[in-house]
Design a protein around this motif. Sequence first.
Motif, PDB file in Angstrom:
ATOM      1  N   ASP A   8       0.850  -1.185   0.000  1.00  0.00           N
ATOM      2  CA  ASP A   8       0.000   0.000   0.000  1.00  0.00           C
ATOM      3  C   ASP A   8       0.889   1.239   0.000  1.00  0.00           C
ATOM      4  O   ASP A   8       1.477   1.597   1.016  1.00  0.00           O
ATOM      5  CB  ASP A   8      -0.919   0.005   1.227  1.00  0.00           C
ATOM      6  CG  ASP A   8      -1.777   1.263   1.308  1.00  0.00           C
ATOM      7  OD1 ASP A   8      -1.958   1.919   0.268  1.00  0.00           O
ATOM      8  OD2 ASP A   8      -2.254   1.582   2.408  1.00  0.00           O
ATOM      9  N   GLY A  10       1.089   4.745   0.251  1.00  0.00           N
ATOM     10  CA  GLY A  10       0.288   5.869   0.707  1.00  0.00           C
ATOM     11  C   GLY A  10       0.983   7.201   0.519  1.00  0.00           C
ATOM     12  O   GLY A  10       2.080   7.294  -0.033  1.00  0.00           O
ATOM     13  N   TYR A  77      -0.471  -4.173  -5.576  1.00  0.00           N
ATOM     14  CA  TYR A  77      -0.306  -2.827  -5.036  1.00  0.00           C
ATOM     15  C   TYR A  77      -1.629  -2.113  -4.809  1.00  0.00           C
ATOM     16  O   TYR A  77      -2.595  -2.309  -5.540  1.00  0.00           O
ATOM     17  CB  TYR A  77       0.493  -1.951  -6.016  1.00  0.00           C
ATOM     18  CG  TYR A  77       1.740  -2.575  -6.544  1.00  0.00           C
ATOM     19  CD1 TYR A  77       2.974  -2.303  -5.975  1.00  0.00           C
ATOM     20  CD2 TYR A  77       1.688  -3.443  -7.624  1.00  0.00           C
ATOM     21  CE1 TYR A  77       4.132  -2.880  -6.470  1.00  0.00           C
ATOM     22  CE2 TYR A  77       2.829  -4.037  -8.129  1.00  0.00           C
ATOM     23  CZ  TYR A  77       4.051  -3.758  -7.546  1.00  0.00           C
ATOM     24  OH  TYR A  77       5.193  -4.343  -8.030  1.00  0.00           O
ATOM     25  N   SER A  78      -1.620  -1.236  -3.830  1.00  0.00           N
ATOM     26  CA  SER A  78      -2.585  -0.158  -3.692  1.00  0.00           C
ATOM     27  C   SER A  78      -1.790   1.137  -3.759  1.00  0.00           C
ATOM     28  O   SER A  78      -0.678   1.205  -3.239  1.00  0.00           O
ATOM     29  CB  SER A  78      -3.316  -0.250  -2.353  1.00  0.00           C
ATOM     30  OG  SER A  78      -3.943   0.976  -2.045  1.00  0.00           O
ATOM     31  N   LYS A 158       1.877   4.164  -7.804  1.00  0.00           N
ATOM     32  CA  LYS A 158       2.096   2.727  -7.648  1.00  0.00           C
ATOM     33  C   LYS A 158       2.522   2.075  -8.966  1.00  0.00           C
ATOM     34  O   LYS A 158       3.211   1.066  -8.968  1.00  0.00           O
ATOM     35  CB  LYS A 158       0.855   2.041  -7.075  1.00  0.00           C
ATOM     36  CG  LYS A 158      -0.352   2.041  -7.991  1.00  0.00           C
ATOM     37  CD  LYS A 158      -0.844   0.638  -8.251  1.00  0.00           C
ATOM     38  CE  LYS A 158      -2.079   0.566  -9.096  1.00  0.00           C
ATOM     39  NZ  LYS A 158      -2.273   1.519 -10.165  1.00  0.00           N
ATOM     40  N   ASP A 239      -6.073   3.404  -4.335  1.00  0.00           N
ATOM     41  CA  ASP A 239      -6.255   3.125  -2.908  1.00  0.00           C
ATOM     42  C   ASP A 239      -7.718   2.961  -2.523  1.00  0.00           C
ATOM     43  O   ASP A 239      -8.053   2.089  -1.707  1.00  0.00           O
ATOM     44  CB  ASP A 239      -5.574   4.191  -2.028  1.00  0.00           C
ATOM     45  CG  ASP A 239      -5.972   5.618  -2.360  1.00  0.00           C
ATOM     46  OD1 ASP A 239      -6.892   5.823  -3.187  1.00  0.00           O
ATOM     47  OD2 ASP A 239      -5.362   6.546  -1.801  1.00  0.00           O
ATOM     48  N   CYS A 242      -8.843  -0.452  -3.758  1.00  0.00           N
ATOM     49  CA  CYS A 242      -8.267  -1.497  -2.905  1.00  0.00           C
ATOM     50  C   CYS A 242      -8.912  -1.507  -1.529  1.00  0.00           C
ATOM     51  O   CYS A 242      -9.135  -2.578  -0.946  1.00  0.00           O
ATOM     52  CB  CYS A 242      -6.759  -1.297  -2.776  1.00  0.00           C
ATOM     53  SG  CYS A 242      -5.835  -1.704  -4.265  1.00  0.00           S
ATOM     54  N   PRO A 430      -6.520  -0.885   2.396  1.00  0.00           N
ATOM     55  CA  PRO A 430      -6.043  -1.078   1.024  1.00  0.00           C
ATOM     56  C   PRO A 430      -4.955  -2.132   0.873  1.00  0.00           C
ATOM     57  O   PRO A 430      -4.890  -2.791  -0.168  1.00  0.00           O
ATOM     58  CB  PRO A 430      -5.517   0.316   0.650  1.00  0.00           C
ATOM     59  CG  PRO A 430      -6.282   1.254   1.517  1.00  0.00           C
ATOM     60  CD  PRO A 430      -6.463   0.534   2.810  1.00  0.00           C
ATOM     61  N   ALA A 431      -4.098  -2.310   1.877  1.00  0.00           N
ATOM     62  CA  ALA A 431      -3.038  -3.319   1.759  1.00  0.00           C
ATOM     63  C   ALA A 431      -3.634  -4.720   1.625  1.00  0.00           C
ATOM     64  O   ALA A 431      -3.133  -5.558   0.858  1.00  0.00           O
ATOM     65  CB  ALA A 431      -2.100  -3.249   2.962  1.00  0.00           C
ATOM     66  N   ALA A 434      -4.964  -5.103  -1.884  1.00  0.00           N
ATOM     67  CA  ALA A 434      -3.869  -5.403  -2.815  1.00  0.00           C
ATOM     68  C   ALA A 434      -3.454  -6.864  -2.714  1.00  0.00           C
ATOM     69  O   ALA A 434      -3.216  -7.535  -3.736  1.00  0.00           O
ATOM     70  CB  ALA A 434      -2.683  -4.485  -2.523  1.00  0.00           C
TER      71      ALA A 434
END
Length: 498
Positions: A8, A10, A77-78, A158, A239, A242, A430-431, A434
């Motif tokens: 993620d 961020g 990925y996010s 990302k 994000d 995700c 979000p992680a 992903a």
Amino acid sequence: MKYVIGIDLGTSSVKTLLVDQNGDIKGEASAAYPLIHERPGYSEQNPEEWVTGTISCLKQLFQESGVSPEDIDGVSYSGQMHGLVLLDADNNVLRNAILWNDTRTTAECREIEQKLGDQLLSITKNAALEGFTLPKILWVQKHEPELFAKAAKFVLPKDYLRYRMTGRVEMEISDAAGTLLLNVAEGQWSEEVAGAFGLPAGFCPPIVGSTEATGTVLPEFAQLSGLSTSTKVFGGGADNACGAVGAGIVQKGDALSSIGTSGVVLTYEEDKNKDFAGKVHFFNHAHPGAFYAMGVTLAAGYSLSWFKDSLAPELSFNEFLEPVATIAPGSDGLLFTPYLVGERTPHADSVIRGSFIGLSGTHRREHMARAVMEGITFSLAESLELFRQAGIAVDRVISIGGGAKNPVWLQMQADIFGTPVVSLKNEQGPAMGAAMMAAVGSGWFRSLKDCAEQFIDYVATYEPIPANVETYSRLFKLYQQVYSATRVLNEGLQQFRG
């Protein structure tokens, strides 16, 4: 046992999550990086910070978990949305990334509106806002022409990180939807929009799906991070997409209520022709062929943090909010509008500011605290109302973030939304979304819906209380009048603001 990794990326840090085939978390790591504010309204970042932060996290995951790199099936990925990363013909970064929260591009937004007219909404499904990517491209084109002349293509944050891991320059579709260059309904770059602003051929990279394979890890990145060169890499998602996947928003009837610093209400949709006239965002979802509509409250959790820190900074949030349960819905005739930094949905207004309406000498701090919580939730309910007016059914709301940590607030959301509200057993945001994309891409599941059934557990459901629903329905109508009643006053007050 096999594993996947969700990354993620961020705005202030990167977070990595190691997840096994049961959906259990076996490791996590994060690394912070700085923002660059050269002038008021500017917000930039050095893309190399994303790469070094991710490498640091991956190394930590392997060291602390003891998992073998060969047991990692996939990575996805996010990413923070909208950020502009300009690349030259050799894929070198030309300048710092201009981020989503950079506000220098108001003039470019007006230029986009003037040049595209009705095409803007019919093609991109979204209004021109400073956060989007196309206004940033036009700003560089106008203010840094010599640098822009070297630009061969652009990517989002990302997608740049994925390029560094795989050597392939591609743009994932749910993120591409937030650029104002994508024909959202068709899922393709818009030649009309790109041509209107003279963007060169190939400036927009090939589009990939969220669970689509995008290569394997390069030897040089594998050596730095500990990953195996056989590990598959997948497209990932924006994000918000995700976050929706990580909360299980992968089927019709479900909506997400996320209360962080800002607030987001998001719902799953499969009809590409939904028309919100630009009042809410409408983006491609990570689930193939699906979309999500999204409304934003700029100062959601921030409003409550501001109120607590101003009146009782010595108390924890739990201590501060404990008396709120003793106050009846409606806060004894007190309303609050959470416009502390302007508003996004349904009023895209940078000048409007918050209000307490109906304040009297009988109101105590707990009345005001409840009114703040109700006002934040009313603002989110305005987005839900727009969804319903467009014919989108919302059968339940999954609540995450700060609004999901307080039982009173969860019940309040159910009562104001008039819909059952559900909280998650293990919220990873979000992680996790992903990681789920990597799990589906790796063949563990046929779809994100199947993955959600295995990976996501719900802990409690809050049913609307009919009497409270009726009270809040009447109060909501009054809340919706406050914006128009205070807009002119706030315009007048602007000259006195620092």
